[in-house]
Design an enzyme around this catalytic site. Structure first.
Site, mmCIF file in Angstrom:
data_model
loop_
_atom_site.group_PDB
_atom_site.id
_atom_site.type_symbol
_atom_site.label_atom_id
_atom_site.label_comp_id
_atom_site.label_asym_id
_atom_site.label_seq_id
_atom_site.Cartn_x
_atom_site.Cartn_y
_atom_site.Cartn_z
ATOM 1 N N LYS A 124 -0.175 25.123 -42.726
ATOM 2 C CA LYS A 124 0.551 26.363 -43.012
ATOM 3 C C LYS A 124 0.212 26.939 -44.385
ATOM 4 C CE LYS A 124 4.205 26.095 -39.622
ATOM 5 N NZ LYS A 124 5.651 25.973 -39.354
ATOM 6 N N ARG A 157 4.940 17.809 -36.400
ATOM 7 C CA ARG A 157 4.229 18.663 -35.430
ATOM 8 C C ARG A 157 2.921 19.078 -36.077
ATOM 9 N NH1 ARG A 157 3.720 24.151 -34.672
ATOM 10 N NH2 ARG A 157 3.574 24.899 -32.517
#
Length: 269
Positions: free
Chosen positions: A215, A249
Site C-alpha cells: 500500500k 492479507r
C-alpha cells in the site's frame, strides 16, 4: 472460528490471506488474474506457498476507482469463485461491500464476507451476513480523513460498525476487525494504525486482520512503486504477527508465510 470447512484459532496464531484481484485496474496487479485460467493457476500457486484463505475481489478500491454496478461485479467474481470452490479445498473470502453481490457470492460458495465499509455502505449487508451465519471482516473506513483524535475516533467508528452488526444479529464470534490501512486516512494515520495494532486488538477483544500489502504508506515511506514494496510489506506483517493479529492479507504469499513463521517462533517458541 470456522471459515468454510476449516477451523482457525482467533488468538496465538497468524494466518495468511492471499489476494486474488479479478480486476483490470487494481493498484498493483490489475489485469494479471482476471482471466479464469490465470486466476486458478494463481490460487494453486498461493496454496503451494502456504496460503490459508483466498480473498477474491472484483472491484478495484484504489483511490479514484470506478464504481461497478452489482451485475458487473458479479459477472467478474462469480465464475472465478465457483471454479475455485469446485477445484480447491480452501476457504474463500469475498471482498465486496454490496449486499446483492455478497448474497450471490455466498450462494456460489464464499465462506467469509470482507466489507471495506464495515456495514455502513449498504444497509442490507449486515442482514445478508447474519442470515448466512458466516464470518465477516469489517473494516474501518471514512469518506474523508478528517479526525479530532485519530485513534479515538477510529475506535468510535468501529463501535458503530459493531452496533450495526449486533442489531442485525451477526454473532460476535463471527467478526474480524480491520483497521483499514489506506482507506480514509492520511499517511500519518496509516502509520499509527500499524503501530497501535495491539491496542486495537485489546480494545474490542476481537480478532484483527491487517491489510497493508504494497500500500501507499509503504510506497511513501520507502519511495518505491507498488511492485517493489515486498520488504516494507514484510515489516508490517511481522508487526501484525507480534501484535497477535489473526490474519495478514497479502499479495506475496510465500515471503509473508515465512515471515509469520519466523516471528511466531521467536515470540512463542
Amino acid at each position: 472460528m470456522r471459515i468454510g470447512t476449516k477451523e482457525f484459532q482467533t488468538k496465538g496464531k497468524t494466518y495468511v490471506m492471499g489476494i486474488l484481484n479479478v480486476t483490470p485496474d487494481s493498484f498493483s496487479d490489475g489485469g494479471r488474474w482476471n482471466r479464469l485460467d490465470a486466476a486458478l493457476r494463481h490460487v494453486e500457486e498461493m496454496l503451494a506457498q502456504g496460503m490459508d484463505v483466498v480473498d477474491i475481489g472484483g472491484e478495484s478500491t484504489r483511490p479514484g476507482y470506478t464504481l461497478l454496478s452489482d451485475q458487473e461485479e458479479m459477472d467478474r467474481i462469480l465464475p472465478v469463485l465457483e471454479a475455485v470452490n469446485a477445484r480447491f479445498d480452501v476457504p474463500i473470502s469475498l471482498d465486496t461491500y454490496k449486499s446483492r453481490v455478497a448474497a450471490a457470492g455466498l450462494a456460489a460458495g464464499a465462506d467469509l464476507i470482507n466489507d471495506i465499509w464495515g456495514l455502513k455502505y449498504d444497509p442490507d449487508m449486515a442482514g445478508v451476513i447474519a442470515r448466512a451465519n458466516v464470518p465477516c471482516c469489517l473494516m474501518h473506513n471514512r469518506r474523508e480523513a478528517h479526525y479530532g483524535l485519530f485513534f479515538v475516533d477510529m475506535l468510535e467508528d468501529l463501535k458503530e460498525t459493531l452496533r450495526l452488526a449486533e442489531q442485525a444479529g451477526i454473532a460476535r464470534d463471527n467478526i474480524i476487525l480491520d483497521p483499514g490501512v489506506g482507506f480514509g486516512k492520511s499517511y500519518r494515520n496509516n502509520l499509527e494504525c500499524i503501530r497501535r495494532l495491539p491496542e486495537l486488538r485489546n480494545a474490542f477483544d476481537l480478532p484483527v486482520l491487517l491489510g497493508a500489502s504494497r500500500k501507499s504508506v509503504i510506497g511513501l515511506t520507502l519511495d518505491l512503486p507498488a511492485d517493489d514494496r515486498l520488504e516494507g510489506t514484510l515489516a508490517t506483517t511481522v508487526m501484525a504477527a507480534m501484535a497477535g493479529c489473526m490474519f495478514v492479507r497479502v499479495h506475496d504469499v510465500e515471503a509473508n508465510v515465512r515471515a509469520v513463521r519466523m516471528t511466531e517462533a521467536v515470540c512463542y517458541g
